[in-house]
Design a protein around this motif. Structure first.
Motif, PDB file in Angstrom:
ATOM      1  N   ARG A 108      -2.666   0.783   3.080  1.00 13.49           N
ATOM      2  CA  ARG A 108      -1.345   0.483   2.505  1.00 13.49           C
ATOM      3  C   ARG A 108      -0.347   0.140   3.607  1.00 13.49           C
ATOM      4  NH1 ARG A 108       3.338   3.331   1.857  1.00 13.49           N
ATOM      5  NH2 ARG A 108       2.452   5.332   2.478  1.00 13.49           N
ATOM      6  N   MET A 109      -0.410   0.884   4.689  1.00 12.39           N
ATOM      7  CA  MET A 109       0.584   0.664   5.739  1.00 12.39           C
ATOM      8  C   MET A 109       0.360  -0.669   6.453  1.00 12.39           C
ATOM      9  SD  MET A 109       1.044   4.578   6.885  1.00 12.39           S
ATOM     10  CE  MET A 109       2.620   4.319   7.607  1.00 12.39           C
ATOM     11  N   LEU A 151      -4.612  10.810   7.651  1.00 10.62           N
ATOM     12  CA  LEU A 151      -4.098  10.258   6.390  1.00 10.62           C
ATOM     13  C   LEU A 151      -5.170   9.611   5.522  1.00 10.62           C
ATOM     14  CD1 LEU A 151      -0.757   8.635   7.592  1.00 10.62           C
ATOM     15  CD2 LEU A 151      -1.141  10.911   6.670  1.00 10.62           C
ATOM     16  N   GLU A 181      -4.471   5.259   2.597  1.00 10.10           N
ATOM     17  CA  GLU A 181      -3.073   5.287   3.019  1.00 10.10           C
ATOM     18  C   GLU A 181      -2.842   4.308   4.165  1.00 10.10           C
ATOM     19  OE1 GLU A 181       0.584   6.211   2.279  1.00 10.10           O
ATOM     20  OE2 GLU A 181      -1.159   6.778   1.101  1.00 10.10           O
TER      21      GLU A 181
END
Lengths: 168, 523
Positions: free
Chosen positions: A72-73, A65, A69
């Motif tokens: 962000r998680m 990913l 990304e």
């Protein structure tokens, strides 16, 4: 082993999802006492699952990913924990003002979306090699045994090392 | 069953479901309602408002402004479709350029009655049309006066949005009249039109195989992961914006291109393409297999009465004519799939509609399916969409029922083409040009009917209902209509070949050859 991993992951994940769903409902009905009770429960039961994701699952996703990304998680986890913390710190006898209520509800709903996405990501990773699944499952069970509070896990993580060493 | 003369409900096939199936669907509805008790509720709009229909005066309007990605200037010309469902003493609310010639045409040539058309002034903030109507003092007063005088009013919205229901509530409060909404309650309206929600219901009612393999994606990474996973086993993948209508929110991806990209790049590209469609970063999205070997795209048109008034009525099975990668709707013809497949379509659509009815649904509804495979007899049937509203097939079908008593008394064809370039024809000139090809009330029930005039007048397309004694008659009529317009193009249409069915399609499930139209239109 694969099924065990998936089943265990999904069971923990569903509990977390239910927790934030209930939390959003309490906030929608402006019920701070119930919201606090749910927040306490989330803090108590979610630590193992969050730890597994942050320590093992997300790093496994990094090559797929990318850093942005994954950042962000991790950030969404922190935002989710922030809702729990703020509710636990709030004096139980005091009503939540509308602005705070709206903000907490927004964050709780965002965490519900995160939980849904995370579950979808895991379900789609159907090609994890069997030996890696075995290792992941072992990690998950170890975290379940340790069963840290979410807030304690987050604090220990910050104190043990700067987030940048394990977060992308 | 509650009906009105201008809105005849004509069943085409009776579907009998076993008692056990009725019980199962009723129980399923109870489980869904337990989880979401607000689905059938409309009490918030006042005691004088409920789903229903009666034969008193009606207020009709078509507004797309609350449907994601479905609102564009060209759609405004479709607002006049409401006039096709209106009768004497009804009110039709529009927010587009008034067209007196079309109103005369509906009243005199089609003999649809003398409804009053009310035009809202243009408003740069573009509020939903029903709210705009409620805020516009003269318009609102006119509506309230009609409701008060009659003690009742039926509202027939294109879609039963919350705004439409709020207008109903305001009229009820101001007039004291009973307001019947010919639409499902707003939350249920929203749900049935959501592709994700519908996919779950299809699985519950008909099983997993009754829909294309599809997944919810709740965030950017999940979209990429789901697309990549599906691209490993299929030629095309589609990402759908669940609450958009028709093809507007479909992003179709070639799997070969998907497979060549790392996930994080794929994610960026998908999100970029969705944004170019007008997507506003709202999740979840639907990721699904895009069937390539499509033999037919049938739709089943139903009327869903109130639960106590009878079973859902199957009014028609149509082949939707679609074009382009996103399957844009450009027309419809009666379905001529083999009878067992038609029977199955009608039965499964009734099962879905019966569940909806138990959830509190009332009014117009259609379901879109995909028939795919190498041979129509062994093809698979999958349900892809619910249109919990009026649409491009149901309006002309109801008009044909109104004109003929039963649309099946003639062969019919709907032509809804946009994006063309031709000379603009004002309606009187167009009707003159068509001469004997024009349908006239009192004739033999054949001819061309202009459904809305906008595209024809602006020189960007056609919107017609064609009726003939036989299918070859309708094909001839279509060809004659096109020739009538194209043959006099003063250099604007250099060449306009007739619509054609593709040679590869089996009989009865063909598609218009859109490639030629597009090529010629741009010539």
């Amino acid at each position: 082993m694969k099924n065990n991993l998936f089943e265990a992951f999904h069971a923990d994940h569903a509990a977390l999802g239910r927790g934030f769903h209930d939390l959003s409902q309490c906030l929608r009905s402006n019920d701070p006492a119930s919201a606090q009770r749910v927040a306490r429960s989330i803090d108590a039961v979610a630590g193992a699952h969050i730890a597994f994701e942050e320590e093992h699952f997300y790093p496994a996703l990094l090559p797929l990913l990318g850093k942005t990304e994954l950042k962000r998680m991790y950030r969404e986890h922190r935002d989710g924990l922030e809702v729990v913390r703020r509710l636990l710190q709030h004096p139980p006898e005091q009503a939540l003002d509308q602005a705070l209520l709206a903000e907490l509800l927004h964050q709780s709903e965002a965490m519900e979306s995160h939980i849904a996405e995370c579950g979808e990501l895991f379900a789609a990773m159907g090609r994890i090699p069997a030996e890696d699944q075995t290792i992941l499952h072992r990690h998950l069970l170890q975290w379940r045994e340790r069963a840290p509070r979410w807030s304690d896990f987050a604090a220990s993580r910050v104190s043990a090392r700067p987030p940048t060493t394990s977060e992308p | 069953m509650s009906t009105r003369a201008a809105l005849p409900i004509v069943g085409q096939c009776e579907v009998l479901l076993p008692d056990a199936e009725h019980r199962r669907l009723s129980q399923l509805a109870q489980r869904i309602l337990k989880h979401e008790p607000g689905l059938p509720l409309c009490e918030a709009f006042g005691r004088g408002v409920a789903s229903g229909l009666d034969d008193g005066p009606a207020l009709l309007f078509e507004d797309h402004s609350e449907i994601t990605l479905f609102s564009c200037p060209e759609d405004e010309t479709l607002q006049y479709r409401s006039l096709l469902l209106a009768d004497d003493d009804d009110l039709v609310l529009i927010r587009t350029r008034r067209n007196l010639a079309f109103e005369r045409y509906c009243c005199e040539t089609l003999a649809l009655g003398n409804a009053e058309v009310m035009v809202l002034p243009s408003d740069s903030t573009r509020p939903p049309l029903p709210l705009h109507g409620a805020d516009h003092a003269d318009t609102f007063r006119t509506i309230v006066n009609v409701a008060r005088r009659q003690g009742r009013l039926t509202i027939i919205p294109y879609i039963g949005t919350e705004s439409a229901w709020r207008l109903a509530g305001q009229i009820a409060a101001a007039s004291g009249a009973q307001i019947s909404m010919a639409a499902p309650p707003p939350t249920l309206t929203q749900r049935v039109n959501n592709k994700l929600w519908f996919a779950r219901r299809v699985t519950e009612v008909l099983g997993h195989d009754a829909r294309p393999p599809s997944y919810q994606a709740s965030g950017p990474a999940a979209v990429a992961v789901r697309v990549a996973a599906l691209a490993r086993r299929t030629d095309r993948v589609v990402v759908k914006i669940p609450d958009s209508a028709g093809s507007a929110g479909n992003l179709v991806l070639e799997s070969a291109a998907v497979r060549a990209l790392p996930l994080h790049e794929l994610q960026g590209q998908i999100l970029g393409l969705l944004e170019s469609l007008g997507w506003r970063s709202h999740f979840p999205l639907l990721v699904s297999v895009w069937d390539c070997a499509v033999l037919s795209s049938p739709s089943v048109q139903l009327w869903v009465p109130l639960l106590e008034e009878g079973l859902p009525v199957v009014e028609g099975l149509f082949d939707q004519i679609v074009r382009g990668d996103q399957s844009e709707f450009i027309g419809a013809t009666p379905c001529d799939l083999p009878p067992p497949l038609c029977r199955r379509l009608a039965t499964e659509a009734t099962q879905l509609a019966l569940l909806f009815q138990h959830l509190g649904y009332f009014g117009r509804c259609s379901f879109d399916a995909i028939i795919s495979g190498t041979d129509v007899r062994s093809a698979s049937l999958r349900w892809v969409e619910c249109n919990g509203r009026w649409g491009g097939t149901s309006v002309p079908m109801t008009l044909a029922n109104r004109l003929l008593g039963d649309w099946t008394r003639r062969s019919v064809m709907v032509v809804q083409r946009g994006g063309l370039k031709h000379r603009g024809w004002d309606l009187p000139a167009a009707l003159d040009r068509l001469g004997p090809l024009v349908y006239r009330r009192g004739g033999d029930g054949t001819g061309a009917i202009v459904l809305t005039p906008g595209r024809l007048e602006e020189g960007c397309g056609l919107h017609l209902l064609l009726m003939g004694h036989t299918l070859p008659d309708v094909e001839r009529l279509r060809s004659d209509v096109e020739a009538a317009f194209a043959g006099t193009a003063s250099g604007v249409i250099r060449e306009w070949r007739p619509f054609e069915r593709t040679e590869k399609s089996p009989p009865g499930v063909g598609k218009f050859d859109s490639g030629k139209i597009e090529h010629n239109a741009g010539a």
